[in-house]
Design a protein around this motif. Structure first.
Motif, PDB file in Angstrom:
ATOM      1  N   PHE A  75       0.809  -1.211   0.000  1.00 51.29           N
ATOM      2  CA  PHE A  75       0.000   0.000   0.000  1.00 51.29           C
ATOM      3  C   PHE A  75       0.848   1.270   0.000  1.00 51.29           C
ATOM      4  CE2 PHE A  75      -2.034   3.300   2.693  1.00 51.29           C
ATOM      5  CZ  PHE A  75      -3.014   3.696   1.800  1.00 51.29           C
ATOM      6  N   ARG A  76       0.446   2.214  -0.801  1.00 50.55           N
ATOM      7  CA  ARG A  76       0.993   3.565  -0.923  1.00 50.55           C
ATOM      8  C   ARG A  76       2.320   3.644  -1.642  1.00 50.55           C
ATOM      9  NH1 ARG A  76      -0.283   8.564   3.118  1.00 50.55           N
ATOM     10  NH2 ARG A  76       1.203   9.606   1.736  1.00 50.55           N
ATOM     11  N   GLY A  77       3.049   2.559  -1.731  1.00 50.41           N
ATOM     12  CA  GLY A  77       4.328   2.595  -2.421  1.00 50.41           C
ATOM     13  C   GLY A  77       4.170   2.343  -3.911  1.00 50.41           C
ATOM     14  N   ASP A  78       5.281   2.020  -4.550  1.00 51.90           N
ATOM     15  CA  ASP A  78       5.257   1.585  -5.941  1.00 51.90           C
ATOM     16  C   ASP A  78       6.301   0.490  -6.102  1.00 51.90           C
ATOM     17  OD1 ASP A  78       7.756   2.825  -6.212  1.00 51.90           O
ATOM     18  OD2 ASP A  78       6.945   4.601  -7.215  1.00 51.90           O
ATOM     19  N   HIS A  79       6.669   0.175  -7.335  1.00 54.91           N
ATOM     20  CA  HIS A  79       7.544  -0.976  -7.571  1.00 54.91           C
ATOM     21  C   HIS A  79       8.926  -0.818  -6.946  1.00 54.91           C
ATOM     22  CE1 HIS A  79       9.196   1.665 -10.688  1.00 54.91           C
ATOM     23  NE2 HIS A  79      10.245   0.864 -10.728  1.00 54.91           N
ATOM     24  N   HIS A  80       9.342   0.421  -6.659  1.00 51.61           N
ATOM     25  CA  HIS A  80      10.679   0.625  -6.088  1.00 51.61           C
ATOM     26  C   HIS A  80      10.863  -0.114  -4.767  1.00 51.61           C
ATOM     27  CE1 HIS A  80      10.530   4.124  -8.853  1.00 51.61           C
ATOM     28  NE2 HIS A  80      11.831   3.911  -8.951  1.00 51.61           N
ATOM     29  N   GLY A  81       9.792  -0.278  -4.008  1.00 52.04           N
ATOM     30  CA  GLY A  81       9.923  -0.886  -2.695  1.00 52.04           C
ATOM     31  C   GLY A  81      10.485  -2.294  -2.711  1.00 52.04           C
ATOM     32  N   ASP A  96      14.173   7.898   3.445  1.00 49.35           N
ATOM     33  CA  ASP A  96      14.303   8.537   2.136  1.00 49.35           C
ATOM     34  C   ASP A  96      13.452   7.815   1.096  1.00 49.35           C
ATOM     35  OD1 ASP A  96      15.768  10.374   0.189  1.00 49.35           O
ATOM     36  OD2 ASP A  96      16.281   8.411  -0.626  1.00 49.35           O
ATOM     37  N   GLN A  97      13.445   6.481   1.136  1.00 48.74           N
ATOM     38  CA  GLN A  97      12.623   5.711   0.203  1.00 48.74           C
ATOM     39  C   GLN A  97      11.140   6.037   0.369  1.00 48.74           C
ATOM     40  OE1 GLN A  97      13.781   3.064  -2.255  1.00 48.74           O
ATOM     41  NE2 GLN A  97      15.346   4.620  -1.941  1.00 48.74           N
ATOM     42  N   HIS A  98      10.708   6.128   1.614  1.00 51.38           N
ATOM     43  CA  HIS A  98       9.309   6.446   1.862  1.00 51.38           C
ATOM     44  C   HIS A  98       8.968   7.865   1.392  1.00 51.38           C
ATOM     45  CE1 HIS A  98       8.955   3.093   5.076  1.00 51.38           C
ATOM     46  NE2 HIS A  98       8.420   2.709   3.936  1.00 51.38           N
ATOM     47  N   HIS A  99       9.861   8.810   1.634  1.00 52.46           N
ATOM     48  CA  HIS A  99       9.604  10.178   1.183  1.00 52.46           C
ATOM     49  C   HIS A  99       9.565  10.262  -0.347  1.00 52.46           C
ATOM     50  CE1 HIS A  99       9.361  12.207   4.952  1.00 52.46           C
ATOM     51  NE2 HIS A  99      10.567  11.853   5.341  1.00 52.46           N
ATOM     52  N   ARG A 100      10.373   9.461  -0.999  1.00 48.08           N
ATOM     53  CA  ARG A 100      10.424   9.492  -2.459  1.00 48.08           C
ATOM     54  C   ARG A 100       9.180   8.863  -3.097  1.00 48.08           C
ATOM     55  NH1 ARG A 100      15.551  10.002  -5.144  1.00 48.08           N
ATOM     56  NH2 ARG A 100      17.248  10.396  -3.672  1.00 48.08           N
ATOM     57  N   TYR A 101       8.706   7.754  -2.517  1.00 46.75           N
ATOM     58  CA  TYR A 101       7.740   6.934  -3.236  1.00 46.75           C
ATOM     59  C   TYR A 101       6.412   6.701  -2.519  1.00 46.75           C
ATOM     60  CZ  TYR A 101      12.116   5.913  -5.628  1.00 46.75           C
ATOM     61  OH  TYR A 101      13.317   6.030  -6.290  1.00 46.75           O
ATOM     62  N   PHE A 102       6.233   7.223  -1.306  1.00 48.57           N
ATOM     63  CA  PHE A 102       5.044   6.897  -0.531  1.00 48.57           C
ATOM     64  C   PHE A 102       3.862   7.814  -0.826  1.00 48.57           C
ATOM     65  CE2 PHE A 102       3.614   4.869   3.611  1.00 48.57           C
ATOM     66  CZ  PHE A 102       3.820   3.592   3.157  1.00 48.57           C
ATOM     67  N   SER A 103       4.065   8.836  -1.616  1.00 56.21           N
ATOM     68  CA  SER A 103       2.953   9.741  -1.940  1.00 56.21           C
ATOM     69  C   SER A 103       2.762   9.859  -3.448  1.00 56.21           C
ATOM     70  CB  SER A 103       3.192  11.121  -1.322  1.00 56.21           C
ATOM     71  OG  SER A 103       3.207  11.041   0.092  1.00 56.21           O
ATOM     72  N   GLY A 104       3.154   8.830  -4.175  1.00 55.10           N
ATOM     73  CA  GLY A 104       3.041   8.857  -5.628  1.00 55.10           C
ATOM     74  C   GLY A 104       1.747   8.247  -6.129  1.00 55.10           C
ATOM     75  N   TYR A 105       0.632   8.592  -5.500  1.00 54.66           N
ATOM     76  CA  TYR A 105      -0.655   8.067  -5.929  1.00 54.66           C
ATOM     77  C   TYR A 105      -1.366   9.093  -6.802  1.00 54.66           C
ATOM     78  CZ  TYR A 105      -1.653  10.645  -1.619  1.00 54.66           C
ATOM     79  OH  TYR A 105      -1.687  11.596  -0.642  1.00 54.66           O
ATOM     80  N   ALA A 106      -2.338   8.631  -7.585  1.00 51.25           N
ATOM     81  CA  ALA A 106      -2.962   9.491  -8.585  1.00 51.25           C
ATOM     82  C   ALA A 106      -3.796  10.604  -7.969  1.00 51.25           C
ATOM     83  CB  ALA A 106      -3.827   8.644  -9.523  1.00 51.25           C
ATOM     84  N   ASP A 107      -4.598  10.272  -6.947  1.00 50.51           N
ATOM     85  CA  ASP A 107      -5.464  11.268  -6.329  1.00 50.51           C
ATOM     86  C   ASP A 107      -5.952  10.735  -4.989  1.00 50.51           C
ATOM     87  OD1 ASP A 107      -7.661   9.513  -6.914  1.00 50.51           O
ATOM     88  OD2 ASP A 107      -7.830  10.410  -8.894  1.00 50.51           O
ATOM     89  N   ARG A 108      -6.736  11.556  -4.307  1.00 53.21           N
ATOM     90  CA  ARG A 108      -7.210  11.188  -2.970  1.00 53.21           C
ATOM     91  C   ARG A 108      -8.151   9.988  -3.008  1.00 53.21           C
ATOM     92  NH1 ARG A 108      -9.646  16.352  -0.271  1.00 53.21           N
ATOM     93  NH2 ARG A 108     -10.460  16.710  -2.382  1.00 53.21           N
TER      94      ARG A 108
END
Length: 294
Positions: free
Chosen positions: A42-48, A198-210
């Motif tokens: 949840f909330r991340g992307d493939h980078h995780g 740093d990983q979370h700051h980079r990729y944890f808010s990369g969602y399309a919308d609310r």
């Protein structure tokens, strides 16, 4: 050398999109007999999942961004819930399944991705093996952090209900993200903790919308793998953490006993971030599991 240095930076073999626009990356050996589809949480992307993927280079590994997260577009005709994601995963695997009769398809899911993967297999997605990392073995709203989970549900709903200039920044707040990161990280290594933040700051808010993040969050705390155990008949590897207070060891053990063909491995010391804190150990167990005869 610090702990961060042991996380190799993999280079994708290819980057592509499926017919529905899902963005995915291919790693490792494109001609390998085994294809692993890795589904992030949840909330991340493939980078995780890349710290684990980097250690599975002798396989063909595909890492899609879930619809609505990372570079993949959201659903426009359905909710971002377990049913929606399970159906998407079935279609994704149909497009990328290895050619020929000898290729094996393995599904790997972390946390929320473990529920999506389990639901897809339970609904008929045919795979040869299933790997579930930090598996959601029990309802989050009933676990040791049930009260906090209910508070989080309220937070996401308020973030969606408020006007965009207020609700949007609330849901993507760096302060909130850092708080979540601090709670989930269990390592005492300051360099590794800094890298995780740093990983979370980079990729944890990369969602399309609310809408996407609220629907996905509600799905993540409303379902668990136990709902599908009677339909999970494939060989399954469960990799859990001994300090995971989202999914206690006892719940993971109960899940393993309920599955038809499962092996449970508990790593330590680590919590819910095995993919960041113990990727080498996780990859080693995955390799051993894939070498076993069905």
């Amino acid at each position: 050398m610090t702990s961060v240095d042991v996380h190799p930076d993999p280079v994708p073999v290819a980057e592509a999109s499926t017919a529905d626009g899902t963005r995915y990356w291919q790693w490792g050996d494109p001609d390998a007999a085994t294809t692993i589809v890795a589904v992030h949480g949840f909330r991340g992307d493939h980078h995780g999942l890349l710290p684990i993927v980097a250690r599975l280079g002798h396989h063909r590994v595909l890492t899609p961004d879930l619809p609505g997260f990372g570079a993949s577009p959201p659903f426009d005709d359905r909710r971002h819930d377990i049913a929606g994601y399970a159906g998407w995963l079935d279609r994704f695997c149909a497009e990328v399944r290895p050619p020929g009769a000898t290729g094996r398809l393995v599904l790997l899911g972390h946390s929320f991705g473990s529920v999506i993967s389990s639901a897809a297999v339970a609904d008929g997605l045919s795979v040869d093996r299933l790997v579930l990392i930090n598996p959601i073995a029990a309802p989050a709203l009933e676990g040791p952090r049930g009260f906090l989970s209910r508070l989080a549900v309220g937070y996401y709903r308020v973030g969606r209900a408020l006007p965009e200039p207020i609700g949007g920044p609330l849901l993507s707040s760096r302060l909130i993200v850092r708080g979540l990161s601090e709670v989930m990280a269990t390592t005492d290594d300051p360099d590794l903790r800094s890298w995780i933040h740093d990983q979370h700051h980079r990729y944890f808010s990369g969602y399309a919308d609310r809408r996407v993040v609220v629907e996905a969050f509600e799905a993540s705390v409303s379902h668990h793998i136990g709902e599908y155990t009677d339909r999970l008949l494939v060989p399954t590897l469960l990799i859990g953490g001994d300090r995971d207070d989202i999914v206690p060891i006892a719940a993971q053990q109960r899940l393993a006993r309920r599955l038809a063909d499962a092996r449970l491995v508990i790593l330590g010391p680590v919590g819910h971030l095995i993919h960041y804190e113990q990727p080498a150990a996780a990859a080693g167990w995955i390799d051993e599991f894939l070498l076993q005869k069905a």
